[in-house]
Enzyme design. Structure first.
Site, PDB file in Angstrom:
ATOM      1  NE  ARG A  39      48.224  40.586  44.482  1.00 55.81           N
ATOM      2  CZ  ARG A  39      46.843  41.883  44.982  1.00 55.81           C
ATOM      3  NH1 ARG A  39      46.197  40.506  44.722  1.00 55.81           N
ATOM      4  NH2 ARG A  39      46.868  42.254  45.532  1.00 55.81           N
ATOM      5  NE  ARG A  43      44.175  39.415  41.453  1.00 54.96           N
ATOM      6  CZ  ARG A  43      44.739  40.363  41.281  1.00 54.96           C
ATOM      7  NH1 ARG A  43      44.868  40.814  40.112  1.00 54.96           N
ATOM      8  NH2 ARG A  43      43.524  41.542  42.595  1.00 54.96           N
ATOM      9  NE  ARG A  52      41.420  31.029  49.637  1.00 52.49           N
ATOM     10  CZ  ARG A  52      41.274  31.836  49.006  1.00 52.49           C
ATOM     11  NH1 ARG A  52      42.463  32.639  48.853  1.00 52.49           N
ATOM     12  NH2 ARG A  52      39.566  32.794  49.466  1.00 52.49           N
ATOM     13  CG  ASP A  88      46.711  39.987  51.237  1.00 52.16           C
ATOM     14  OD1 ASP A  88      46.403  39.911  50.218  1.00 52.16           O
ATOM     15  OD2 ASP A  88      46.706  41.128  51.735  1.00 52.16           O
ATOM     16  CE1 TYR A 163      43.711  47.221  50.624  1.00 51.68           C
ATOM     17  CE2 TYR A 163      45.749  47.903  51.049  1.00 51.68           C
ATOM     18  CZ  TYR A 163      44.629  47.923  50.171  1.00 51.68           C
ATOM     19  OH  TYR A 163      44.408  47.524  48.855  1.00 51.68           O
TER      20      TYR A 163
END
Ligand code: 1CP
Length: 361
Positions: A39, A43, A52, A88, A163
């Protein structure tokens, strides 16, 4: 023939395949111990948040210009030894047509969770032709990165299944395990399906020029060793096998296999076909080297929380990890899990500089 460096390129490598990251992954001698951060893209970086702004996460992941720029940001800022593709783990599912959203501050949320055998059988397949944007982004990136390797990645079948079944992030993954026990045949079909799409997703990245791949089985640590070995590991192995037969001469790259809380699974994890086993902060690297056995390099294992501590603590922990990592045949320094959102980017740059200073041969 000698092996003298080309004139004018004193530290010449012969491209990313000769980088310290690839060398450490394969247990070869390195110039310096390589370091990158899970990551690292996104972030904690203000330049990421600026870029973004106004674009949804999953749209950003499918825009080759944004993927290229966001992936390069931490390489420019920190001087890390590898880039990791900005994407992702749910992206292959999204591209296949499953209704998923990444909700800010939450994570992936699935509109129609998989709760029955019929739900498993109705899941769409991932068509490789739908991944043109990914191939474009990876080939642009490898051109921009020069000698710095790009790590491609995919989510492992078990972690993706959590998920799909839970419908979003969860702690205990109880519904997932209940489904695994109650519907063993549908479970097999679900994980087999996910292993095919993960292999397609990785193969696209390798064919477009990625220098290494990492399979994220982030939540595998919630399983017992027996359940992991019998109901999950074969499907992770199928992902790596799906990359092609090394002996048959397909373009091949080192394979990293990562999970959190996998102390009890370390003797099994490499078995999926990994060159590098990721280790979180719970098990010291010298002990992890003993548990995984010979034939594997290790990646890890700074606690991400230590990046929030004072410099003295941070330096002490980095030195300890450098030392304990010497027990493995090769060591890639990383966190035990991803960068926490409120990390000071300066702490990351500092760790890169310290690792390079401590390990220069
Ligand atoms: O809007 C945003 O910025 C969303 C935050 C975000 C970002 C930046 C998410 C949502 N995913 C990502 C990028 C991402 N995800 C990368 C980028 C490359 C990098 O810098 O490392 C990678 C490798 C991932 C992989 C990923 N996604 C994993 C495996 C790694 C891990 O942390 O264990 C997992 C579990 C996910 C799911 C996911 N996506 C996003 C979130 C917040 C989560 C976790 C949710 C949960 O707790 O279950």
């Amino acid at each position: 023939m000698g092996t003298a460096a080309t004139p004018g390129t004193p530290n010449a490598t012969t491209g990313p395949a000769d980088s310290d990251l690839v060398r450490a992954a394969l247990g070869r001698e390195v110039r310096r111990t390589p370091v990158w951060f899970m990551r690292q893209a996104g972030r904690s970086l203000p330049e990421y948040r600026a870029l973004r702004a106004g674009t949804a996460m999953l749209a950003a992941c499918q825009d080759p210009d944004l993927v290229t720029e966001i992936t390069l940001q931490p390489v420019r800022r920190h001087g890390v030894d590898a880039a990791i593709l900005f994407s992702d783990i749910v992206l292959p599912l999204v591209v296949a047509g499953i209704d998923i959203d990444i909700k800010p501050g939450v994570g992936p949320v699935i509109a129609h969770p998989v709760r029955s055998v019929a739900d498993v059988d109705a899941l769409p397949d991932l068509e490789p032709e739908a991944l043109g944007f990914l191939a474009t982004a990876v080939s642009r990136l490898t051109a921009e990165l020069g000698d710095t390797p790009l790590i491609g990645f995919a989510g492992a079948p078990f972690t993706l299944a959590t998920y799909l079944i839970e419908g979003g992030p969860s702690k205990e993954h109880a519904r997932t395990k209940a489904f695994m026990y109650a519907e063993p045949q549908a479970w097999e079909r679900l994980l087999a399906k996910l292993s095919v799409s993960a292999a397609v997703f990785l193969r696209t990245q390798v064919d477009a020029g990625a220098s290494a791949v990492q399979l994220f089985d982030s939540w595998a640590g919630v399983l017992s060793a027996t359940d992991y070995a019998t109901r999950v590991l074969p499907h992770s192995r199928a992902v790596f096998d799906g990359l092609g037969d090394r002996a048959a001469g397909v373009r091949d790259v080192p394979r990293v296999h990562f999970g959190v809380g996998t102390g009890e699974l370390l003797p099994l994890i490499g078995d999926a076909g990994a060159d590098v086993v990721g280790v979180d902060w719970r098990v010291p690297l010298d002990e992890a080297a003993r548990r995984v056995g010979p034939g594997y390099s290790l990646q890890g294992n700074l606690d991400p929380a230590v990046l929030l501590a004072d410099r003295e603590t941070l330096d002490r922990e980095v030195r300890r990890i450098v030392e304990q990592g010497r027990a493995a045949r090769g060591h890639v320094i990383n966190l035990g899990h991803g960068v926490l959102p409120d990390t000071d980017p300066g702490a990351i740059t500092h760790v890169v500089e310290l690792v390079h200073e401590l390990t220069a041969r």
